[in-house]
Design an enzyme around this catalytic site. Structure first.
Site, PDB file in Angstrom:
ATOM      1  N   GLU A 107     -18.413   4.367  -0.542  1.00 42.53           N
ATOM      2  CA  GLU A 107     -17.649   3.661  -1.567  1.00 42.53           C
ATOM      3  C   GLU A 107     -18.421   3.469  -2.872  1.00 42.53           C
ATOM      4  O   GLU A 107     -17.859   3.600  -3.966  1.00 42.53           O
ATOM      5  CB  GLU A 107     -17.171   2.307  -1.031  1.00 42.53           C
ATOM      6  CG  GLU A 107     -16.142   2.388   0.074  1.00 42.53           C
ATOM      7  CD  GLU A 107     -16.732   2.623   1.459  1.00 42.53           C
ATOM      8  OE1 GLU A 107     -15.973   2.720   2.434  1.00 42.53           O
ATOM      9  OE2 GLU A 107     -17.985   2.701   1.568  1.00 42.53           O
ATOM     10  N   SER A 163      -4.566   5.947   5.266  1.00 43.66           N
ATOM     11  CA  SER A 163      -4.316   4.509   5.347  1.00 43.66           C
ATOM     12  C   SER A 163      -4.048   3.897   3.977  1.00 43.66           C
ATOM     13  O   SER A 163      -3.188   3.032   3.823  1.00 43.66           O
ATOM     14  CB  SER A 163      -5.516   3.807   5.996  1.00 43.66           C
ATOM     15  OG  SER A 163      -5.695   4.222   7.334  1.00 43.66           O
ATOM     16  N   ARG A 211       0.847  -1.217   0.000  1.00 45.73           N
ATOM     17  CA  ARG A 211       0.000   0.000   0.000  1.00 45.73           C
ATOM     18  C   ARG A 211       0.872   1.253   0.000  1.00 45.73           C
ATOM     19  O   ARG A 211       0.496   2.281  -0.573  1.00 45.73           O
ATOM     20  CB  ARG A 211      -0.945  -0.001   1.207  1.00 45.73           C
ATOM     21  CG  ARG A 211      -0.236   0.101   2.552  1.00 45.73           C
ATOM     22  CD  ARG A 211      -1.172   0.390   3.697  1.00 45.73           C
ATOM     23  NE  ARG A 211      -0.467   0.325   4.972  1.00 45.73           N
ATOM     24  CZ  ARG A 211      -0.721   1.099   6.014  1.00 45.73           C
ATOM     25  NH1 ARG A 211      -1.668   2.006   5.932  1.00 45.73           N
ATOM     26  NH2 ARG A 211      -0.050   0.970   7.140  1.00 45.73           N
ATOM     27  N   ASP A 251      -7.679  -5.172  13.176  1.00 48.04           N
ATOM     28  CA  ASP A 251      -8.988  -4.667  12.740  1.00 48.04           C
ATOM     29  C   ASP A 251     -10.043  -5.770  12.718  1.00 48.04           C
ATOM     30  O   ASP A 251     -11.241  -5.484  12.735  1.00 48.04           O
ATOM     31  CB  ASP A 251      -8.884  -4.036  11.346  1.00 48.04           C
ATOM     32  CG  ASP A 251      -8.208  -2.677  11.381  1.00 48.04           C
ATOM     33  OD1 ASP A 251      -7.926  -2.190  12.495  1.00 48.04           O
ATOM     34  OD2 ASP A 251      -7.972  -2.106  10.315  1.00 48.04           O
TER      35      ASP A 251
END
Length: 313
Positions: free
Chosen positions: A56, A35, A8, A115
């Protein structure tokens, strides 16, 4: 020890780099830019960065609209919400008209860690594989992630790119590595078995090969960075060992293992073992510990290789 970089991070850096080279790039994010690392692009090119909020589906529809103007939109969110929550607009607004939208899905797989199950997307490759014409790329390291971003920019049509949160070893040389959509990478040859891996599991496959070599088992390692269209030729070549083990940080249903099985059944049947999430949800925990719990480490690959080789004998 090889440097570890999350894919990422490489994605975010690549957007900044190629944002200067390709001025038609426009980046959308669903309020998680720090993030997903798209915030870097937003700081450099604020006039080409749009935060759509936690919406989204709307983001995908907006990206589709921008694509019709000739721009190259990148729409970013966590994989769970990019592929899961936004599936319908991706299918109908992007896939169906085959628009030039690039989806940057980060935080994929169980290595999202603490998470927990709601954010650990282990179904996205299977979901995206069902959309006609969707190209799916799952890079193994930072070098491949950067190359994948530029390949996606140059490709005309929808692309789903899968990136991880966990830092992973850099495998490839940035000065010599060449990326081609739909072409796998033969990392090493072998005669006893073939390990076909994707994403962060490529590094585990390389380590598994080293362990196997110490026990006089010669295993080939193949990196499948493009899940769709998949490189049938390299899989058929791998089948010549008579034993294939797939390795993915994804449900064993619908992802790399399923794609490889389809190629083998239609072209070159051989023994197949699958390393991946065994059709179950994740849980909260440290990424490295979760890899052990869900049996997707190099040691688990080694164990599976030995099991399948015994069947061959």
């Amino acid at each position: 020890m090889a440097e570890k970089i999350a894919t990422r991070v490489a994605y975010g850096n690549a957007l900044v780099e190629f944002g200067a080279k390709y001025e038609d790039i426009v980046v959308f994010d669903a309020d998680v830019s720090k993030s997903t690392m798209t915030a870097k692009f937003g700081e450099k090119f604020p006039e080409r960065f749009i935060n759509c909020g936690i919406a989204e589906g709307n983001m995908m529809a907006a990206a589709a609209g921008v694509a019709t103007t000739g721009k190259i939109p990148f729409a970013s969110a966590f994989a769970m919400f990019a592929a899961g929550r936004a599936f319908e607009p991706i299918r109908n607004a992007i896939g169906y008209p085959h628009l030039n939208v690039k989806i940057g899905a980060t935080h994929a797989g169980i290595t999202v860690g603490e998470d927990g199950a709601t954010h650990q997307c282990c179904e996205d490759l299977g979901i995206m594989r069902t959309i006609p014409g969707m190209v799916i790329i799952n890079p193994a390291d930072a070098v491949e992630a950067r190359a994948a971003v530029e390949a996606a920019i140059l490709y005309k049509g929808p692309v789903y790119m899968r990136f991880g949160r966990l830092g992973v070893p850099v495998i490839f040389d940035k000065d010599t590595y060449k990326f081609e959509i739909g072409k796998g990478v033969q990392i090493s040859e072998g005669k006893d078995a073939s390990i076909i891996a994707t994403g962060i599991m490529v590094a585990e496959a390389v380590r598994a090969r080293e362990i196997l070599a110490s026990e006089n088992i010669d295993a080939a390692v193949v990196n499948i960075h493009t899940i769709k269209p998949i490189d049938k030729d390299i899989i058929i070549k791998a089948a010549k060992t008579g034993t294939i083990i797939t390795a993915e940080e994804h449900n064993i249903i619908g992802g790399l293992g399923s794609a490889v099985a389809e190629v083998l059944c239609e072209n070159s049947p051989c023994l197949l073992g699958r390393i991946g999430i065994k059709d179950e949800f994740g849980r909260s925990g440290k990424a490295e510990e979760l890899m052990k719990i869900y049996e997707i480490t190099a040691e688990d690959i080694v164990k599976k290789v030995k099991e399948i080789i015994k069947l061959k004998k």
